[in-house]
Design a protein around this motif. Sequence first.
Motif, mmCIF file in Angstrom:
data_model
loop_
_atom_site.group_PDB
_atom_site.id
_atom_site.type_symbol
_atom_site.label_atom_id
_atom_site.label_comp_id
_atom_site.label_asym_id
_atom_site.label_seq_id
_atom_site.Cartn_x
_atom_site.Cartn_y
_atom_site.Cartn_z
ATOM 1 N N SER A 93 0.800 -1.424 -0.036
ATOM 2 C CA SER A 93 -0.056 -0.090 -0.177
ATOM 3 C C SER A 93 0.846 1.232 0.016
ATOM 4 O O SER A 93 0.105 2.426 -0.098
ATOM 5 C CB SER A 93 -0.643 -0.080 1.167
ATOM 6 N N ARG A 110 -1.584 5.486 -6.180
ATOM 7 C CA ARG A 110 -2.615 4.551 -6.466
ATOM 8 C C ARG A 110 -2.250 3.296 -6.478
ATOM 9 O O ARG A 110 -0.825 3.100 -6.792
ATOM 10 C CB ARG A 110 -3.134 5.257 -7.774
ATOM 11 N N PRO A 111 -2.861 2.284 -6.577
ATOM 12 C CA PRO A 111 -2.491 1.007 -6.636
ATOM 13 C C PRO A 111 -1.525 0.672 -8.015
ATOM 14 O O PRO A 111 -1.988 1.184 -9.057
ATOM 15 C CB PRO A 111 -3.745 0.158 -6.746
ATOM 16 N N VAL A 112 -0.802 -0.110 -7.873
ATOM 17 C CA VAL A 112 0.437 -0.258 -8.960
ATOM 18 C C VAL A 112 0.294 -1.828 -9.244
ATOM 19 O O VAL A 112 0.512 -2.778 -8.478
ATOM 20 C CB VAL A 112 1.731 0.230 -8.724
ATOM 21 N N ARG A 113 -0.050 -1.977 -10.459
ATOM 22 C CA ARG A 113 -0.336 -3.325 -11.016
ATOM 23 C C ARG A 113 0.849 -4.054 -11.390
ATOM 24 O O ARG A 113 1.186 -5.182 -10.786
ATOM 25 C CB ARG A 113 -1.213 -3.557 -12.311
ATOM 26 N N ASP A 114 1.909 -3.620 -11.933
ATOM 27 C CA ASP A 114 3.378 -3.965 -12.197
ATOM 28 C C ASP A 114 4.269 -3.154 -11.493
ATOM 29 O O ASP A 114 4.736 -1.846 -12.090
ATOM 30 C CB ASP A 114 3.387 -3.998 -13.494
#
Length: 570
Positions: free
Chosen positions: A144, A149-153
């Motif tokens: 987190s 913002r959430p990072v996928r990669d």
Amino acid sequence: MVNAASALNPTREDFAALLEESFGSSEMQEGSVIKGKVVGIENDLAIIDVGLKTEGRIALKEFATPGKPANINVGDTVEVYLERIENSAGEAVLSREKAKREESWIRLEVAFEKQERVDGQIFGRVKGGFTVDLDGAVAFLPGSQVDIRPVRDVTPLMNIPQPFQILKMDKRRGNIVVSRRAVLEETRAEQRQELVENLKEGQVLEGVVKNITDYGAFVDLGGVDGLLHVTDIAWRRVNHPTEVLSIGQTVKVQVIKVNQETQRISLGMKQLEADPWEGVAAKYPLGAKLKGRVTNITDYGAFVELEPGVEGLVHVSEMSWTKKNVHPGKIVSTSQEVEVMVLEVDPVKRRISLGLKQCLDNPWTSFAEKFPVGTIVEGEIKNITEFGLFIGLDTDVDGMVHMSDLDWNKPGEEAMQAYQKGQIVKAQVLDVDTEKERISLGIKQLGGDPMESLGDAIRKGAVVTCVVTGVQENGLEVTVGAEAMPAFIRRAELSRDRSEQRPERFSVGDKIDARVTQFDRAARKMTLSIKALEIAEEKEAVAQYGSSDSGASLGDILGAALKREQDDKK
């Protein structure tokens, strides 16, 4: 000799003292970081001389950094961690990793206390996050805390030197928790502050649509977001921002308002276009009939677009001449093209009042032209209220028959009992008020006014023949004339003689003569009296056949009068 002998043969205590003196002079202690020299490299090991009687060996991988191989040569001076001075093999136990970790901890503790950023590299994945090398010290980066913002990669972020913020340190357990997100937020806040300070109202910028909500869109202006409200996207009505915008779209916007305290920025797109409301009063004069498209329907009316960006409201009261208390959605539909009339224009408040029914024939005016006052009409009783009847008529309008116009002789409440909903009746048009949208009808007017048929025969003092229609305790109900106009004779007026003032001596259907004592043609009220008639006849007889001085009795006078009347008849 003794001293020489003792020097050649030292005791155990002497040896311990000499050994301690030797170690003390070198200032080397186990558990400390010391400097050593690389004296050789064999296979994957580096041989380090730290000044002791023996050397130590350290694996080359301990000199490597994440993503890079070890860069060490013979003759280099390095700092190592002395774990043990001598092991079972007679070698010093050294560690480069522990030395680096020890150095890093000292430096990181200072940075943690001062809340300063530290440099590190993400080099591995673990459950719930990632591992970060802080120049020898390994820290934990929660998932987190990687980005705002959430990072996928996270691959592009691996093995790249970048700043981190230390959130927590526990040297006893060897735990360090860091955050990349905190650094980004702080940097973003600094950039935002700088950008906001440089923004001015009226400034035109380019931005990228970042997010879309029901009430507008957030536009990234290059590190700072501004709100583009749905009402500021276009001059025309926009029900949802997705009708015009899409995420990732580059748009040109104007800064409408900047709040330096809250750092909120309001943006607009329509402000870059010409205002269609300029000169709207001249373009849409009062009374003009126009065509438009229904864009929105509410409980109180419908909005009609006259041109892109200019809408007018057709209030529910201006939608139909006859359909009252009906939802606008049952009269018009969205996207329908309608003809409207301009009723009012307010350029300041940007409001235009429109009328839909004004473009249609007024049914009240049409009715008045087709059915003037006095015309006989026919219709169905649509509703019965406490004050009258509502009758459906031509041109889809209703007329009202007041209960006072139902019957000439019967009271309104009684007359209304003869009518039922759905019954077809005839009535006469009494009045048409087009402004108030009222049509007054009358049913009793169809038979003519019985009062008129009586003419001048009925007046105060006149003698009439009436028929008893009801015997009451307080008097008699009677009707007068062929039209059977109702009247009432009170008990006290039934006879001059008190003993004869008894209603029960009369029967329904009896014909009696009485004198009119009160007559109000406007109020249609008539009062009769038998007593007054008897008194009047007595006075007339006395005047004709005798006087109080003649000595004749009333019986004699009346007897003579009756005899004379009989002789006249013969």
